[in-house]
Design a protein around this motif. Structure first.
Motif, PDB file in Angstrom:
ATOM      1  N   HIS A   1       0.815  -1.217   0.000  1.00 24.12           N
ATOM      2  CA  HIS A   1       0.000   0.000   0.000  1.00 24.12           C
ATOM      3  C   HIS A   1       0.846   1.264   0.000  1.00 24.12           C
ATOM      4  CE1 HIS A   1      -3.348  -2.701   0.534  1.00 24.12           C
ATOM      5  NE2 HIS A   1      -4.145  -1.684   0.271  1.00 24.12           N
ATOM      6  N   ASP A   2       2.026   1.220   0.574  1.00 28.36           N
ATOM      7  CA  ASP A   2       2.927   2.377   0.496  1.00 28.36           C
ATOM      8  C   ASP A   2       3.349   2.644  -0.948  1.00 28.36           C
ATOM      9  OD1 ASP A   2       2.794   2.788   3.227  1.00 28.36           O
ATOM     10  OD2 ASP A   2       4.755   1.881   3.653  1.00 28.36           O
ATOM     11  N   ALA A   3       3.312   1.608  -1.766  1.00 28.67           N
ATOM     12  CA  ALA A   3       3.686   1.727  -3.180  1.00 28.67           C
ATOM     13  C   ALA A   3       2.461   1.515  -4.081  1.00 28.67           C
ATOM     14  CB  ALA A   3       4.774   0.707  -3.505  1.00 28.67           C
ATOM     15  N   ILE A   4       1.305   2.017  -3.633  1.00 27.29           N
ATOM     16  CA  ILE A   4       0.070   1.816  -4.392  1.00 27.29           C
ATOM     17  C   ILE A   4       0.260   2.263  -5.835  1.00 27.29           C
ATOM     18  CG2 ILE A   4      -0.979   4.036  -3.788  1.00 27.29           C
ATOM     19  CD1 ILE A   4      -3.671   2.467  -3.540  1.00 27.29           C
ATOM     20  N   TRP A   5      -0.292   1.508  -6.739  1.00 25.51           N
ATOM     21  CA  TRP A   5      -0.148   1.801  -8.161  1.00 25.51           C
ATOM     22  C   TRP A   5      -0.842   3.120  -8.496  1.00 25.51           C
ATOM     23  CZ3 TRP A   5      -2.483  -3.503  -9.817  1.00 25.51           C
ATOM     24  CH2 TRP A   5      -1.611  -4.538  -9.427  1.00 25.51           C
ATOM     25  N   PRO A   6      -0.187   3.999  -9.251  1.00 32.83           N
ATOM     26  CA  PRO A   6      -0.831   5.258  -9.651  1.00 32.83           C
ATOM     27  C   PRO A   6      -2.154   5.027 -10.375  1.00 32.83           C
ATOM     28  CG  PRO A   6       1.520   5.362 -10.080  1.00 32.83           C
ATOM     29  CD  PRO A   6       1.214   3.935  -9.669  1.00 32.83           C
TER      30      PRO A   6
ATOM     31  N   SER B   1     -13.362   7.859  -9.311  1.00 35.68           N
ATOM     32  CA  SER B   1     -14.680   7.302  -9.010  1.00 35.68           C
ATOM     33  C   SER B   1     -15.383   8.021  -7.871  1.00 35.68           C
ATOM     34  CB  SER B   1     -14.542   5.815  -8.661  1.00 35.68           C
ATOM     35  OG  SER B   1     -14.022   5.113  -9.760  1.00 35.68           O
ATOM     36  N   GLY B   2     -14.729   9.043  -7.303  1.00 42.30           N
ATOM     37  CA  GLY B   2     -15.355   9.840  -6.251  1.00 42.30           C
ATOM     38  C   GLY B   2     -15.007   9.397  -4.841  1.00 42.30           C
ATOM     39  N   ILE B   3     -14.048   8.481  -4.702  1.00 47.68           N
ATOM     40  CA  ILE B   3     -13.625   8.051  -3.369  1.00 47.68           C
ATOM     41  C   ILE B   3     -12.629   9.066  -2.828  1.00 47.68           C
ATOM     42  CG2 ILE B   3     -12.403   6.272  -2.072  1.00 47.68           C
ATOM     43  CD1 ILE B   3     -13.526   4.257  -4.149  1.00 47.68           C
ATOM     44  N   LYS B   4     -12.888   9.497  -1.620  1.00 50.95           N
ATOM     45  CA  LYS B   4     -12.039  10.497  -0.978  1.00 50.95           C
ATOM     46  C   LYS B   4     -11.758  10.081   0.460  1.00 50.95           C
ATOM     47  CE  LYS B   4     -14.178  14.324  -3.532  1.00 50.95           C
ATOM     48  NZ  LYS B   4     -13.699  13.845  -4.759  1.00 50.95           N
TER      49      LYS B   4
ATOM     50  N   LYS C   1      -4.797   4.342  -7.729  1.00 48.11           N
ATOM     51  CA  LYS C   1      -5.113   5.584  -7.006  1.00 48.11           C
ATOM     52  C   LYS C   1      -5.987   6.499  -7.873  1.00 48.11           C
ATOM     53  CE  LYS C   1      -2.710   8.902  -4.114  1.00 48.11           C
ATOM     54  NZ  LYS C   1      -1.398   9.377  -3.647  1.00 48.11           N
ATOM     55  N   TYR C   2      -5.652   6.601  -9.151  1.00 51.18           N
ATOM     56  CA  TYR C   2      -6.449   7.416 -10.067  1.00 51.18           C
ATOM     57  C   TYR C   2      -7.866   6.856 -10.189  1.00 51.18           C
ATOM     58  CZ  TYR C   2      -8.217   9.609 -14.265  1.00 51.18           C
ATOM     59  OH  TYR C   2      -9.002  10.286 -15.145  1.00 51.18           O
TER      60      TYR C   2
ATOM     61  N   TRP D   1      -5.230  -5.627  -9.036  1.00 54.70           N
ATOM     62  CA  TRP D   1      -4.831  -5.360  -7.644  1.00 54.70           C
ATOM     63  C   TRP D   1      -5.291  -6.499  -6.733  1.00 54.70           C
ATOM     64  CZ3 TRP D   1      -1.541  -2.290  -5.162  1.00 54.70           C
ATOM     65  CH2 TRP D   1      -1.673  -2.155  -3.780  1.00 54.70           C
ATOM     66  N   TRP D   2      -6.519  -6.930  -6.920  1.00 50.34           N
ATOM     67  CA  TRP D   2      -7.029  -8.035  -6.098  1.00 50.34           C
ATOM     68  C   TRP D   2      -6.179  -9.289  -6.284  1.00 50.34           C
ATOM     69  CZ3 TRP D   2     -12.923  -7.610  -7.472  1.00 50.34           C
ATOM     70  CH2 TRP D   2     -13.475  -6.501  -6.794  1.00 50.34           C
ATOM     71  N   ALA D   3      -5.821  -9.587  -7.526  1.00 48.22           N
ATOM     72  CA  ALA D   3      -4.984 -10.764  -7.790  1.00 48.22           C
ATOM     73  C   ALA D   3      -3.622 -10.617  -7.100  1.00 48.22           C
ATOM     74  CB  ALA D   3      -4.806 -10.968  -9.294  1.00 48.22           C
ATOM     75  N   TYR D   4      -3.104  -9.412  -7.091  1.00 47.82           N
ATOM     76  CA  TYR D   4      -1.825  -9.101  -6.453  1.00 47.82           C
ATOM     77  C   TYR D   4      -1.899  -9.272  -4.935  1.00 47.82           C
ATOM     78  CZ  TYR D   4       2.089  -5.918  -5.177  1.00 47.82           C
ATOM     79  OH  TYR D   4       3.218  -5.334  -4.659  1.00 47.82           O
ATOM     80  N   MET D   5      -3.045  -8.996  -4.349  1.00 48.28           N
ATOM     81  CA  MET D   5      -3.204  -9.020  -2.896  1.00 48.28           C
ATOM     82  C   MET D   5      -3.695 -10.362  -2.342  1.00 48.28           C
ATOM     83  SD  MET D   5      -2.175  -6.057  -2.014  1.00 48.28           S
ATOM     84  CE  MET D   5      -2.728  -5.904  -0.328  1.00 48.28           C
TER      85      MET D   5
END
Length: 104
Positions: A22-27, A36-39, A30-31, A76-80
């Motif tokens: 999560h410290d290296a979340i994919w740009p 999508s309106g998540i804040k 994040k975009y 991301w889900w597959a990665y996690m």
């Protein structure tokens, strides 16, 4: 603006790896979330139970449905999936939480 909260669960020994990823979340991820309106999205950890507690603000919770099918989210889900409990579709096992108190 809606506030949503949920829990997820890590596998034993995966706290530092979860944080590192999560410290290296994919740009692109994040975009996708912001677009999508998540804040104001935070994830907290109960180290004793390995339970993750997520809380976010979202313009409209209906946008969360289509995000589930976005290729970046699926990747991301597959990665996690190797470090946390997941469903058959690789999405994290989540339990929605009902708000019982809020003080602004």
């Amino acid at each position: 603006m809606e506030r949503l909260a949920f829990t997820m669960k890590l596998f034993p020994g995966q706290v530092e790896e979860y944080k590192r990823r999560h410290d290296a979340i994919w740009p692109a991820l994040k975009y996708l979330l912001k677009d999508s309106g998540i804040k104001d999205y935070s994830i907290f950890l109960d180290e004793g139970s390995l339970t993750l507690f997520g809380v976010m603000k979202v313009e409209d919770a209906a946008v969360l449905g289509p995000i589930r099918d976005h290729p970046v989210m699926r990747e991301w889900w597959a990665y996690m999936k190797d470090i946390m409990e997941t469903n058959a579709d690789e999405s994290p096992v989540q339990t929605a939480l009902r708000e019982v108190f809020y003080m602004a």
